[in-house]
Each structure stands twice: as C-alpha cells, then as structure tokens.
Design a protein around this motif. Structure first.
Motif, PDB file in Angstrom:
ATOM      1  N   ARG A 175     -17.047  27.274  -5.555  1.00  0.00           N
ATOM      2  CA  ARG A 175     -17.943  26.815  -6.549  1.00  0.00           C
ATOM      3  C   ARG A 175     -17.544  25.115  -6.545  1.00  0.00           C
ATOM      4  N   GLY A 178     -18.692  23.459  -3.403  1.00  0.00           N
ATOM      5  CA  GLY A 178     -20.175  23.243  -3.387  1.00  0.00           C
ATOM      6  C   GLY A 178     -20.662  22.200  -4.044  1.00  0.00           C
ATOM      7  N   PRO A 230     -22.841  29.223  -3.934  1.00  0.00           N
ATOM      8  CA  PRO A 230     -23.781  28.252  -4.459  1.00  0.00           C
ATOM      9  C   PRO A 230     -25.094  28.311  -3.435  1.00  0.00           C
TER      10      PRO A 230
END
Length: 368
Positions: A175, A178, A230
């Motif tokens: 996460r 990203g 993502p």
C-alpha cells in the motif's frame, strides 16, 4: 505494444555493480556513499532506456543481497547472533557456498518503515521514458530459509499468527509503495521454484515442514499480501533455482507447483527461469489462465556468450504450444547480480543480452 507491464522485452531486476560503485562501498559511508550510488543508478537507468527497455530498475545497486536487505528491515526480524546458514550452489567447475547470517523472528512482525522508500523515490524521479520497477523478496522468503526453528515460539505459540502478521506487514508495504507512485512491483521468490526439486523438499521435511504442500501455504500468504493491492499497480513474481556467482542451487521443472501456482496465485505475470534443462519443459504452462502473462527467461545471466535469435524464437514457438503467444514476453532467466558479487560476465555482455532481448521481442511481437 503492451500498455502495462510486464513488457514484451523485460528483465528481472538486478544488474552488475560497476567497479566504481564497488570501490565506493568499500571506502565511503553515509552521504558520500549515497551520492556514489545515486550517480551509478542514474547511469544504469540511462543505459536501460537507451537499449529500449520500457521498464527500468535501479539494478538493486544499494543492496548487498536481493532479499536479506529487505527482510532484516521488517520489524520483529533480525540476524541470529553468531549463526549462519549454508546454501550450496553448483556450477560446471564444482560447488561453492553462500553463508549469510541466519535470521530469527524475535518479536511480532510489523512494518516499522516503508522499506526501500527513498530508493524507489529516487528511481521514480530518475527515469525519463521507462516505467520504474521495484523488486522485493516475497513473504515466502522470510520463512523458507529458517523454517519453524527461526520463529520464537514465545512470540508465536500459534504459527497462524505469524503468517497473519507477515502478510499484513507486506500488505502495508504494498500500500505504501503504491502511494509513492509504484505501478510495477515484483515479488522475487526462489522458494516456489526450489520446491520443484525433490532434494529441497526432503530438506524441508527433515526440519518439520509439510514440504509436499508448502507451496500452497506460500501462495495463500502472497495472495493475502496482495489482497489490497492499489488500483493500477501491476505485480509479478519471479522464480529461479538460485543465482549466486553464476551458480545454481536447485533443479526440476515447474510440474510440482504448476497447477496451484498458475491457477491460484493472484499476480499479473510470472517471470520463469527457462535457460537450460534444469527448468524442465514448457508443458506446465498449460495451467496458465487467460489474462495472465508469462515472461520466458530464455537468456541466461550465468554466462557471457550471446544466445542466437533463431534459438530464442524457436523456444518461444515451443512455449506458445501451451500458452497463447500474446501472453508471452521475453527476459533473462534471473538477475545479473543477485548479490553484490555478481555473475561471471562483463557489463558489456550484460547489456548485449538486454539488447538482444529487445531486438528479439520486436521481431517476434512487432513491439516491446
């Protein structure tokens, strides 16, 4: 032309460290070493773009090892005091050993920092025409080297909690990276290739693992790590049977893991080692579902001699009997420098191989 990675001509990630950088690692520290690394990364990105590659890495120039530099930065994971593990590698001249420090899980696993954040940000800001690609070891690698003995039972009396925390830490890493703009991430995973070797499975069974089904556990945990991937991020995995100073550690085709690997692992593409007979035939590719990409690692990084285009094209045709040609790409079988020592070929031989991959891909698919 593909609009998203992996591209028709691609590469695994690591590149030979230039002599100037090796010297800097011996003599410099802190900001001075960082500046030397920055200069080396700028140059190697330029070379990748000049060759025509549509994705570029930083060559893993800031690492000593493709995996341990990442794993030791996970919270709860560290080096075991005074303990080392021995990995035996083989080549035509004989055997050699890689003896990294053993790892221990001594606390709950967590993401204490966004690992390689600064490294990726520099790469992101350096590329001009290429997509910046980040490579990290898969969650499997935290377990494969040490197995149950590496996990403190006082921290994890229930091993399911270990697996939960490990995947959660990876999910947060995905996460965060990203959020920094990474749209091309690769999980490097030797374990899923090693498990095709009966000798490797015997070693795991001897230490108490369910070796015949270990690949199912690893696939489950990688999928958990990617569950919140993502939007717009491509994730691939790379599998090889060891790559240390032009030597290898395991043999065997993909048959043992193929059905579950290709059918269940929730990645967008598979970088597969296929540079010699140790990797078996292309028949396991029949399990690759529509929409998934296979990057054929037909060009070896272990020797400097250049492959022939005709041979590469013939092998691509052979693979296309089992998975559609439009799902195939071409790359080296592994990185050129999985550890700082690098493989036994020159930088110019390395770049010649990358150029060959680009030229061959253009002739096979009409674009890269």
């Amino acid at each position: 032309m593909r609009t998203a990675p992996p591209f028709r001509a691609d590469h695994v990630g690591s590149l030979l460290r230039p002599a100037e950088l090796l010297g800097a690692r011996e003599s410099l520290k802190g900001d001075e070493l960082r500046a030397a690394e920055d200069a080396a990364v700028r140059e190697v990105v330029r070379r990748q773009e000049e060759i025509g590659l549509r994705a570029a890495t930083d060559g893993e120039f800031r690492r000593a090892s493709w995996h341990m530099d990442f794993i030791y930065r996970l919270g709860g994971v560290g080096q075991a005091d005074g303990e080392r593990i021995t990995v035996r590698f083989h080549n035509a001249a004989g055997d050699l050993e890689f003896t990294p420090a053993a790892l221990r899980v001594t606390d709950r696993i967590r993401l204490s920092e966004t690992i390689f954040a600064d490294d990726f940000a520099f790469l992101r800001d350096t590329v001009t025409t290429a997509v910046p690609k980040l490579t990290i070891p898969s969650p499997s690698m935290v377990h494969y080297r040490g197995g149950p003995a590496a996990i403190d039972p006082r921290v994890y009396p229930d091993v399911e909690e270990f697996w939960h925390d490990l995947s959660a830490a990876y999910a947060e890493q995905v996460r965060r990276i990203g959020a920094l703009g990474c749209t091309y991430l690769q999980f490097d995973d030797t374990s899923l290739a090693y498990l095709n070797d009966p000798a490797q499975r015997a070693e795991l069974a001897a230490r108490g693992d369910d070796a015949e089904h270990m690949h199912l556990r690893y696939i489950k945990q990688i999928n958990a790590a990617l569950a919140g991937k993502p939007a717009g991020m491509t994730v691939t995995t790379h599998m090889c049977r060891g790559n240390f100073r032009s030597s290898w550690a395991a043999s065997g085709g993909y048959d043992h893991v193929a059905e579950a690997l290709f059918g269940e692992l929730k990645v967008d593409g598979f970088f597969l080692e296929y540079d010699d007979e140790r990797s078996g035939g292309f028949e396991p590719l029949r399990y690759v579902p529509p929409g998934k990409m296979v990057v054929l690692g037909l060009v070896t990084t272990k020797r400097g001699e250049l492959e022939s285009k005709d041979t590469l094209k013939r092998r691509i045709d052979e693979a296309a009997k089992f998975v559609d040609l439009d799902q195939l790409c071409l790359s080296p079988q592994c990185g050129f420098s999985s550890t700082v020592e690098g493989n036994e070929l020159t930088a110019e031989q390395q770049f010649a191989k990358l150029r060959l991959i680009v030229e061959t891909a253009e002739e096979v698919w009409g674009a890269i």
